[in-house]
Scaffold this active site. Structure first.
Site, PDB file in Angstrom:
ATOM      1  N   THR A  18       8.785  -3.808  11.009  1.00 14.42           N
ATOM      2  CA  THR A  18       8.107  -5.068  11.319  1.00 14.42           C
ATOM      3  C   THR A  18       8.967  -6.015  12.151  1.00 14.42           C
ATOM      4  O   THR A  18       8.463  -6.701  13.036  1.00 14.42           O
ATOM      5  CB  THR A  18       7.722  -5.785  10.001  1.00 14.42           C
ATOM      6  N   THR A  27      10.720  -2.066   6.175  1.00 14.17           N
ATOM      7  CA  THR A  27      10.993  -2.289   4.748  1.00 14.17           C
ATOM      8  C   THR A  27      10.378  -1.207   3.857  1.00 14.17           C
ATOM      9  O   THR A  27      10.869  -0.965   2.759  1.00 14.17           O
ATOM     10  CB  THR A  27      10.454  -3.668   4.295  1.00 14.17           C
ATOM     11  N   THR A  30      13.298   6.429 -15.224  1.00 15.53           N
ATOM     12  CA  THR A  30      12.244   5.614 -15.856  1.00 15.53           C
ATOM     13  C   THR A  30      11.298   4.986 -14.833  1.00 15.53           C
ATOM     14  O   THR A  30      11.710   4.649 -13.716  1.00 15.53           O
ATOM     15  CB  THR A  30      12.851   4.505 -16.743  1.00 15.53           C
ATOM     16  N   GLN A  31      10.052   4.836 -15.251  1.00  9.35           N
ATOM     17  CA  GLN A  31       9.065   4.120 -14.425  1.00  9.35           C
ATOM     18  C   GLN A  31       9.308   2.612 -14.468  1.00  9.35           C
ATOM     19  O   GLN A  31       8.768   1.875 -13.647  1.00  9.35           O
ATOM     20  CB  GLN A  31       7.646   4.361 -14.960  1.00  9.35           C
ATOM     21  N   CYS A  32      10.075   2.159 -15.465  1.00 11.18           N
ATOM     22  CA  CYS A  32      10.314   0.716 -15.600  1.00 11.18           C
ATOM     23  C   CYS A  32      11.137   0.219 -14.413  1.00 11.18           C
ATOM     24  O   CYS A  32      11.928   0.962 -13.841  1.00 11.18           O
ATOM     25  CB  CYS A  32      11.102   0.414 -16.877  1.00 11.18           C
ATOM     26  N   ASP A  64       7.384   3.019  12.691  1.00 11.14           N
ATOM     27  CA  ASP A  64       7.034   2.371  11.430  1.00 11.14           C
ATOM     28  C   ASP A  64       7.768   3.207  10.378  1.00 11.14           C
ATOM     29  O   ASP A  64       7.706   4.437  10.417  1.00 11.14           O
ATOM     30  CB  ASP A  64       5.519   2.454  11.222  1.00 11.14           C
TER      31      ASP A  64
HETATM   32  N1  ASP Z   1       5.342  -0.775   7.837  1.00 10.51           N
HETATM   33  C1  ASP Z   1       6.563  -1.485   8.138  1.00 10.51           C
HETATM   34  C2  ASP Z   1       7.712  -0.485   8.123  1.00 10.51           C
HETATM   35  O1  ASP Z   1       8.186  -0.163   7.079  1.00 10.51           O
HETATM   36  C3  ASP Z   1       6.782  -2.563   7.145  1.00 10.51           C
HETATM   37  C4  ASP Z   1       8.024  -3.407   7.395  1.00 10.51           C
HETATM   38  O2  ASP Z   1       8.847  -3.175   8.214  1.00 10.51           O
HETATM   39  O3  ASP Z   1       8.164  -4.403   6.667  1.00 10.51           O
HETATM   40  O4  ASP Z   1       8.115  -0.024   9.170  1.00 10.51           O
END
Ligand code: ASP
Length: 350
Positions: A20, A96, A285-287, A64
């Protein structure tokens, strides 16, 4: 360190993989798409105020991060190895969505790391007035260039910097799809927090045993790993397909609480069958926080007795990178199982 070392400008390599931070809205589809990296630097003139030499490297294609594959991690490790002597630190701009996977994997792939490798990105594109990308990038750059009194990197680890927090890469998880606090490190304190100044938790930062040892990169990864998320109503068919798949060498079992799963006979039989065939079954764990302890409940104990090994407080992202790395080191599953118990890069507390 010679006097000329301490007075010379820090030099950094800014690596752009996509995400992003560098995206812009495509008017025809109204969706976000990556754009040319040179424009990112134009959007962040603050970077010029640092007395650092900042070079950049752009991956082709920029992606992406939902398209990330282990091949990208191999390219990143090779790029860092090739340019290691030329730079004091590396900043990786990355989407992200899979940043925690990439930072985890890289942490295992880079051995004897004595320089910072800081992943960052943003929730809003850098061209948007309220973007979080500018602060994330500027602080990540400052952290990557930071030296201690002896001229050594302050943070010679693979990290994620996001929204004022520097986290060990293999401890971080993406926790929000739309908040600026997109990452948290639930089982380990931050390595640094940025306010008016950047406060480092130096006692938590891992340093290489030998500061001058050569960087070793491990690019042989074995991806024959599956993830089984336990849930109420899970069927024998699904469990069998994942646990007993012929192509799978290891399964990360995402269990309830401190490592519990159903103790129905059909379930335990499939676990036993998979373990007996030599598969590595790793319990996480899933936690969001806390650790696996299979000795606490009889349901957990049944998994232990059926041949499941503890992943301790490892995140799923980190467990995946660790398994890819370990399985790439050895074709012997017994040896791999033993290696799994080791704390390689601060990814577990034990
Ligand atoms: N879809 C984007 C990615 O991971 C989301 C981001 O960068 O925040 O490339």
């Amino acid at each position: 360190m010679t006097p000329s070392d301490s007075s010379r400008k820090a030099s950094l390599l800014l690596i752009y993989t996509g995400g992003t931070i560098g995206m812009r809205q495509d008017p025809s589809t109204q969706t976000l798409k990556p754009f040319d990296f040179s424009q990112i630097l134009e959007e962040v003139p603050e970077l010029r105020k640092f007395a650092y030499r900042i070079d950049s490297y752009t991956f082709d294609p920029i992606i992406d991060s939902s398209d990330v594959e282990p091949g990208l991690w191999q390219c990143l490790a090779e790029l860092i190895k090739d340019r290691y002597s030329m730079y004091d630190g590396f900043v990786i701009l990355h989407g992200t969505d899979t940043m925690a996977y990439s930072a985890s994997a890289l942490s295992f792939m880079l051995e004897n790391l004595a320089k910072p490798v800081i992943f960052t990105g943003s929730q809003l594109p850098i061209g948007i007035p309220r973007t979080d990308g500018r602060e994330n990038l500027v602080s990540a750059v400052e952290i990557a260039a930071a030296k201690d009194g002896q001229g050594r990197a302050v943070v010679p680890e693979v990290c994620i910097y996001f929204n004022n927090m520097l986290m060990r890469g293999n401890r971080a998880c993406k926790v929000s799809s739309d908040n600026f606090t997109a990452f948290r490190s639930m089982n380990f304190p931050p390595l640094a927090e940025a306010g008016i100044s950047i406060k480092y938790n130096t006692h938590l930062i891992i340093r290489p045993e030998d500061q001058d040892a050569d960087l070793i990169i491990h690019t042989r990864l074995d991806t024959r790993v599956s993830i089984l998320k336990i849930h109420p109503g899970i069927t024998p068919h699904v469990v069998r397909n994942i646990l007993c798949g012929e192509e799978t060498r290891a399964v990360i079992m995402e269990t309830y609480g401190c490592g519990n799963a159903p103790c129905k006979e059909w379930f335990l039989n499939l676990v036993r069958q998979a373990a007996a065939s030599g598969k590595i079954l790793m319990n996480v764990t899933q936690c969001l926080s806390g650790t696996v302890n299979m000795n606490l409940y009889s349901n957990g104990k049944a998994l232990l007795e059926a041949g499941v090994v503890s992943g301790y407080d490892c995140t799923t992202e980190s467990a995946l990178g660790k398994l890819f790395f370990i399985l790439g080191q050895t074709d012997d599953n017994m040896a791999a199982k033993e290696l799994l118990d080791k704390n390689f890069r601060g990814e577990i507390s034990k």
